[in-house]
Design a protein around this motif. Structure first.
Motif, PDB file in Angstrom:
ATOM      1  N   SER A   1       6.630 119.527  -4.971  1.00  0.00           N
ATOM      2  CA  SER A   1       5.293 119.064  -4.586  1.00  0.00           C
ATOM      3  C   SER A   1       5.249 118.867  -3.076  1.00  0.00           C
ATOM      4  N   VAL A   2       4.908 119.920  -2.354  1.00  0.00           N
ATOM      5  CA  VAL A   2       4.900 119.847  -0.894  1.00  0.00           C
ATOM      6  C   VAL A   2       3.570 120.339  -0.333  1.00  0.00           C
ATOM      7  N   GLN A   3       3.257 119.851   0.855  1.00  0.00           N
ATOM      8  CA  GLN A   3       2.088 120.284   1.598  1.00  0.00           C
ATOM      9  C   GLN A   3       2.543 120.584   3.027  1.00  0.00           C
ATOM     10  N   LEU A   4       2.202 121.763   3.530  1.00  0.00           N
ATOM     11  CA  LEU A   4       2.602 122.160   4.879  1.00  0.00           C
ATOM     12  C   LEU A   4       1.566 121.683   5.888  1.00  0.00           C
ATOM     13  N   VAL A   5       2.045 121.135   6.998  1.00  0.00           N
ATOM     14  CA  VAL A   5       1.167 120.720   8.095  1.00  0.00           C
ATOM     15  C   VAL A   5       1.651 121.406   9.370  1.00  0.00           C
ATOM     16  N   ILE A   6       0.729 122.084  10.058  1.00  0.00           N
ATOM     17  CA  ILE A   6       1.064 122.828  11.267  1.00  0.00           C
ATOM     18  C   ILE A   6       0.267 122.265  12.441  1.00  0.00           C
ATOM     19  N   PRO A   7       0.912 121.523  13.358  1.00  0.00           N
ATOM     20  CA  PRO A   7       0.215 121.050  14.557  1.00  0.00           C
ATOM     21  C   PRO A   7      -0.210 122.256  15.393  1.00  0.00           C
ATOM     22  N   PHE A   8      -1.486 122.304  15.742  1.00  0.00           N
ATOM     23  CA  PHE A   8      -2.003 123.512  16.384  1.00  0.00           C
ATOM     24  C   PHE A   8      -3.017 123.182  17.476  1.00  0.00           C
ATOM     25  N   ASN A   9      -2.858 122.023  18.108  1.00  0.00           N
ATOM     26  CA  ASN A   9      -3.864 121.592  19.066  1.00  0.00           C
ATOM     27  C   ASN A   9      -3.540 121.918  20.518  1.00  0.00           C
ATOM     28  N   TYR A  10      -2.377 122.477  20.782  1.00  0.00           N
ATOM     29  CA  TYR A  10      -2.059 122.938  22.141  1.00  0.00           C
ATOM     30  C   TYR A  10      -0.915 123.936  22.046  1.00  0.00           C
ATOM     31  N   GLY A  11      -0.593 124.566  23.166  1.00  0.00           N
ATOM     32  CA  GLY A  11       0.519 125.509  23.179  1.00  0.00           C
ATOM     33  C   GLY A  11       0.160 126.870  23.713  1.00  0.00           C
ATOM     34  N   MET A  12      -1.142 127.198  23.727  1.00  0.00           N
ATOM     35  CA  MET A  12      -1.613 128.464  24.289  1.00  0.00           C
ATOM     36  C   MET A  12      -3.118 128.375  24.479  1.00  0.00           C
ATOM     37  N   GLU A  13      -3.670 129.351  25.193  1.00  0.00           N
ATOM     38  CA  GLU A  13      -5.108 129.382  25.419  1.00  0.00           C
ATOM     39  C   GLU A  13      -5.845 129.567  24.086  1.00  0.00           C
ATOM     40  N   LEU A  14      -7.099 129.059  24.039  1.00  0.00           N
ATOM     41  CA  LEU A  14      -7.842 128.992  22.782  1.00  0.00           C
ATOM     42  C   LEU A  14      -7.969 130.348  22.098  1.00  0.00           C
ATOM     43  N   GLU A  15      -8.334 131.389  22.851  1.00  0.00           N
ATOM     44  CA  GLU A  15      -8.545 132.710  22.238  1.00  0.00           C
ATOM     45  C   GLU A  15      -7.257 133.235  21.614  1.00  0.00           C
TER      46      GLU A  15
ATOM     47  N   PHE B   1      -3.901 122.967   9.128  1.00  0.00           N
ATOM     48  CA  PHE B   1      -3.710 123.108  10.569  1.00  0.00           C
ATOM     49  C   PHE B   1      -4.345 121.895  11.253  1.00  0.00           C
ATOM     50  N   ILE B   2      -3.590 121.189  12.049  1.00  0.00           N
ATOM     51  CA  ILE B   2      -4.162 120.094  12.848  1.00  0.00           C
ATOM     52  C   ILE B   2      -4.515 120.651  14.212  1.00  0.00           C
ATOM     53  N   ASP B   3      -5.801 120.906  14.420  1.00  0.00           N
ATOM     54  CA  ASP B   3      -6.226 121.622  15.621  1.00  0.00           C
ATOM     55  C   ASP B   3      -7.055 120.763  16.568  1.00  0.00           C
ATOM     56  N   GLU B   4      -6.967 119.439  16.427  1.00  0.00           N
ATOM     57  CA  GLU B   4      -7.650 118.530  17.343  1.00  0.00           C
ATOM     58  C   GLU B   4      -6.616 117.712  18.107  1.00  0.00           C
ATOM     59  N   TYR B   5      -7.003 117.291  19.307  1.00  0.00           N
ATOM     60  CA  TYR B   5      -6.128 116.425  20.099  1.00  0.00           C
ATOM     61  C   TYR B   5      -5.862 115.123  19.339  1.00  0.00           C
ATOM     62  N   LEU B   6      -4.611 114.689  19.327  1.00  0.00           N
ATOM     63  CA  LEU B   6      -4.236 113.433  18.683  1.00  0.00           C
ATOM     64  C   LEU B   6      -3.831 112.422  19.754  1.00  0.00           C
ATOM     65  N   ASN B   7      -4.457 111.245  19.728  1.00  0.00           N
ATOM     66  CA  ASN B   7      -4.031 110.200  20.647  1.00  0.00           C
ATOM     67  C   ASN B   7      -2.742 109.571  20.121  1.00  0.00           C
ATOM     68  N   ALA B   8      -2.234 108.573  20.826  1.00  0.00           N
ATOM     69  CA  ALA B   8      -0.924 108.012  20.474  1.00  0.00           C
ATOM     70  C   ALA B   8      -0.900 107.456  19.057  1.00  0.00           C
ATOM     71  N   ARG B   9      -1.941 106.768  18.638  1.00  0.00           N
ATOM     72  CA  ARG B   9      -1.950 106.159  17.307  1.00  0.00           C
ATOM     73  C   ARG B   9      -2.102 107.223  16.218  1.00  0.00           C
ATOM     74  N   GLN B  10      -2.898 108.253  16.485  1.00  0.00           N
ATOM     75  CA  GLN B  10      -3.028 109.345  15.509  1.00  0.00           C
ATOM     76  C   GLN B  10      -1.716 110.124  15.388  1.00  0.00           C
ATOM     77  N   LEU B  11      -1.061 110.324  16.524  1.00  0.00           N
ATOM     78  CA  LEU B  11       0.235 111.000  16.495  1.00  0.00           C
ATOM     79  C   LEU B  11       1.253 110.165  15.734  1.00  0.00           C
ATOM     80  N   ALA B  12       1.177 108.859  15.917  1.00  0.00           N
ATOM     81  CA  ALA B  12       2.065 107.967  15.172  1.00  0.00           C
ATOM     82  C   ALA B  12       1.802 108.068  13.672  1.00  0.00           C
TER      83      ALA B  12
END
Length: 414
Positions: free
Chosen positions: A257-271, A293-304
């Motif tokens: 029983s797993v769910q994949l989460v992929i941080p995707f809010n930075y790392g390259m240009e949007l296009e 896909f987590i594609d929004e900026y996360l502040n410190a508490r959201q990242l936590a």
């Protein structure tokens, strides 16, 4: 004794701002001036900024004197005669004139004791060759600047820069050996192994999160509390090797029983990021696991929150220095699977408990093992304690403070 530092190099300030904040926490014996363009909240981490606006006089002076440096002619001839790139030659000459003009416009850094260059790559170290001999120079490698650059021109200019510098910092013993193998063992006396100060906000947030905040985060990103969260990488960068991880995960047993989460809010240009996301989504079509896909900026508490809800973090990039994301994950109680090829001796030597693999096809079995037999609560507590004592203590900043003191004029090093 007031130590006056100037920060140059990349304008990505994630390492510098936390480093100097850590220094300020333990000492008021220094003043930090920012010499690269920055805006917004990043400016709050520095005592002052150095003007990047140049006048005609400084540009003319820079143009007339730029040829006084032997390195200028060596690089010019290399571009023209070896690479045969005329347009690159013009760009090179203009940028070096502007770098020379910047130093001249700012009074040859007379008010500065130590110039600290971050991210040691050609585009970010031009000013180094115009720093007066009376000033001390520190060059700090971040990771990819050492581990992912390989072109001859960059190698030539970085080698010259390191020979001119007084101190070179890296974050691990492995990075030290890579540096010496690439640029020469004669540099060894200059090398210091120093970790960067981490973002305390995320760790403090991990300690103080409420159940309500964590639940809100899970609802926002459609995370099922009945499933085990498997975090793949820490950004949208292709260097995270998402495709290789997904290929191995496709073979996970149906009953897991797993769910994949992929941080995707930075790392390259949007296009480019959107194109890459489509590749990953296509690869994920025949997986047996739901994914987000987590594609929004996360502040410190959201990242936590993300760290707290993660059961297993998988971090298998091509190269890395010393991952802050992995450190946060272990502090929060997540299991970590990382790569044996990464220079993570500080993790191993400190006693942190994590898994490492040397091939992607081993990932599937490691995830199955950690889901079926999670690491013990005692191991989680040990990881938390070790991160606190080794990676978050003031001793990290104290080592940097000692370095800067040793280089200061009051110590007789000039």
């Amino acid at each position: 004794m007031l130590i006056k530092l100037l920060v140059l190099g990349t304008n990505q300030l994630n390492y510098p701002k936390f480093l100097y904040t850590g220094l300020r926490k333990i000492s008021h014996e220094f003043r930090v001036t920012l010499g690269v363009r920055a805006s917004g909240s990043d400016l709050n981490f520095f005592d002052s900024t150095m003007s990047s606006e140049l006048n005609v006089r400084s540009i003319l002076a820079g143009a007339l004197s730029v040829g006084a440096k032997r390195i200028f002619w060596q690089l010019l001839f290399f571009i023209l005669l070896i690479e045969g790139k005329f347009r690159k030659t013009i760009h090179f000459v203009l940028e070096w004139i502007l770098a020379n003009a910047f130093v001249r416009y700012n009074d040859d850094f007379k008010s500065i004791d130590v110039v600290h260059f971050h991210f040691i790559q050609y585009s970010y170290i031009r000013h180094l060759f115009f720093v007066p001999k009376s000033k001390r120079i520190v060059c700090s490698f971040w990771g990819s600047d050492l581990l992912r650059t390989h072109d001859t021109f960059n190698h030539l200019i970085v080698k010259k820069a390191l020979e001119k510098s007084d101190v070179i910092t890296v974050q691990s013993m492995e990075m030290q050996q890579i540096l010496l193998a690439k640029f020469g063992r004669h540099l060894n006396p200059k090398v210091r192994i120093l970790k960067f100060v981490l973002n305390q906000d995320v760790f403090e947030a991990i300690d103080t999160l409420t159940t309500h905040e964590v639940n809100e985060f899970m609802v926002r990103w459609n995370l099922d509390p009945k499933l085990n969260v498997i975090l793949l990488g820490n950004s949208a960068s292709r260097y995270n090797n998402h495709l290789d991880m997904i290929r191995s995960i496709k073979e996970l047993s149906n009953h897991l029983s797993v769910q994949l989460v992929i941080p995707f809010n930075y790392g390259m240009e949007l296009e480019e990021r959107m194109r890459y996301r489509k590749e990953l989504e296509y690869s994920l079509l025949d997986t047996k696991c739901p994914y987000v896909f987590i594609d929004e900026y996360l502040n410190a508490r959201q990242l936590a929150c993300l760290r707290r809800v993660t059961n297993v973090m998988v971090h298998l990039p091509e190269s890395d220095a010393l991952s802050g994301a992995a450190t946060e994950a272990m502090y929060a109680g997540s299991s970590l699977i990382t790569a044996a090829w990464l220079p993570y001796s500080p993790f191993k030597n400190s006693g942190l408990i994590y898994r490492s693999i040397d091939a992607f096809d081993q990932l599937r079995n490691e995830i199955m093992t950690l889901i079926n037999t999670p690491i013990a609560d005692s191991a989680k507590r040990d990881n938390r304690r070790i991160v606190q004592e080794v990676f978050l203590s003031d001793s990290v900043a104290e080592q940097w403070l000692t370095l800067f003191k040793d280089l200061s004029p009051a110590n007789g090093t000039h």
